[in-house]
Design a protein around this motif. Structure first.
Motif, mmCIF file in Angstrom:
data_model
loop_
_atom_site.group_PDB
_atom_site.id
_atom_site.type_symbol
_atom_site.label_atom_id
_atom_site.label_comp_id
_atom_site.label_asym_id
_atom_site.label_seq_id
_atom_site.Cartn_x
_atom_site.Cartn_y
_atom_site.Cartn_z
ATOM 1 N N LEU A 127 -39.191 5.878 -5.826
ATOM 2 C CA LEU A 127 -40.159 4.865 -5.380
ATOM 3 C C LEU A 127 -41.071 4.529 -6.549
ATOM 4 C CD1 LEU A 127 -41.700 3.220 -3.188
ATOM 5 C CD2 LEU A 127 -42.956 5.328 -2.654
ATOM 6 N N GLY A 182 -37.873 1.465 -3.232
ATOM 7 C CA GLY A 182 -38.994 0.583 -2.945
ATOM 8 C C GLY A 182 -39.901 0.389 -4.138
ATOM 9 N N ALA A 227 -45.706 4.025 1.891
ATOM 10 C CA ALA A 227 -44.281 3.894 1.596
ATOM 11 C C ALA A 227 -43.621 5.251 1.407
ATOM 12 C CB ALA A 227 -44.083 3.032 0.348
ATOM 13 N N LEU A 238 -40.385 6.138 3.406
ATOM 14 C CA LEU A 238 -39.121 6.116 2.663
ATOM 15 C C LEU A 238 -38.657 7.497 2.208
ATOM 16 C CD1 LEU A 238 -39.893 2.962 0.493
ATOM 17 C CD2 LEU A 238 -38.419 3.082 2.500
#
Length: 212
Positions: free
Chosen positions: A7, A31, A42, A46
């Motif tokens: 990420l 992401g 996030a 995720l």
């Protein structure tokens, strides 16, 4: 075999876009976010294996965001990718639980190595800073006596100034007037014999105030 999930968090979208190709062969990019608050959300959703984050980001700076992520998931790996070429920032990153600290101009040569090292539980620091960090040893990064004399509001404003925020941005963030921000800044500078924003930031780093 599945690839490690990464990420990215950087408030400059063009930087994240540029990293896509660099990471594509070794990792799955799950992401990209542009501020610390979005990073926390996030990461919870995720569940990446590794977070690559900038330090200076809106809403919540990278180090504070990572400290929260480590509370949520102590096993998450974090590599900071930043413009800050100062061992004080690297020390704070390590204290927050990071496994890597890479400066942006070295990303092409070092970022993939840093992520792989983090996944193995190892620590990767941009070589130019390792000497300073070794000399520092395990010195505490806690706020020292000089900074403890500051008021809570002064500490808030000093931290935000050190992140590069303007008086107007700080005023909006803290729901106070720009004039109040300037007043506290003036008091800080007068009390400690400081004459510029650069000296304020140096004071913040030296006395353990900033978490960026």
């Amino acid at each position: 075999m599945s690839r490690p999930r990464v990420l990215l968090a950087d408030d400059h979208r063009i930087v994240s876009e540029g990293l896509k190709g660099l990471l594509a062969d070794d990792f799955e990019l799950v992401g990209m976010v542009e501020d610390g608050r979005a990073l926390i959300a996030a990461a919870r959703t995720l569940k990446p294996d590794v977070v690559v984050a900038d330090i200076s980001m809106p809403h919540v700076n990278g180090i504070d965001a990572v400290a929260q992520l480590k509370k949520d998931n102590p096993d998450i790996k974090v590599v900071f990718l930043t413009m800050h070429q100062d061992s004080a920032y690297a020390r704070r990153a390590l204290d927050a639980g990071a496994h890597g600290f890479v400066v942006k101009h070295s990303a092409t040569a070092e970022l993939v190595m840093a992520i792989h090292a983090a996944l193995k539980g190892q620590t990767f620091i941009t070589p130019a800073l390792t000497g300073d960090l070794l000399r520092q040893g395990n010195k505490s990064s806690n706020i020292d006596d000089a900074a403890k004399l500051l008021t809570a509001r002064q500490l808030e404003i000093l931290r935000l100034l050190a992140e590069g925020r303007s008086a107007k941005e700080i005023a909006i963030s803290l729901a106070i007037s720009p004039r109040t921000v300037e007043f506290h800044k003036y008091q800080l500078m007068e009390a400690h014999g400081l004459h510029s924003n650069a000296e304020l930031i140096h004071f913040a780093i030296k006395h353990g105030v900033v978490t960026i």
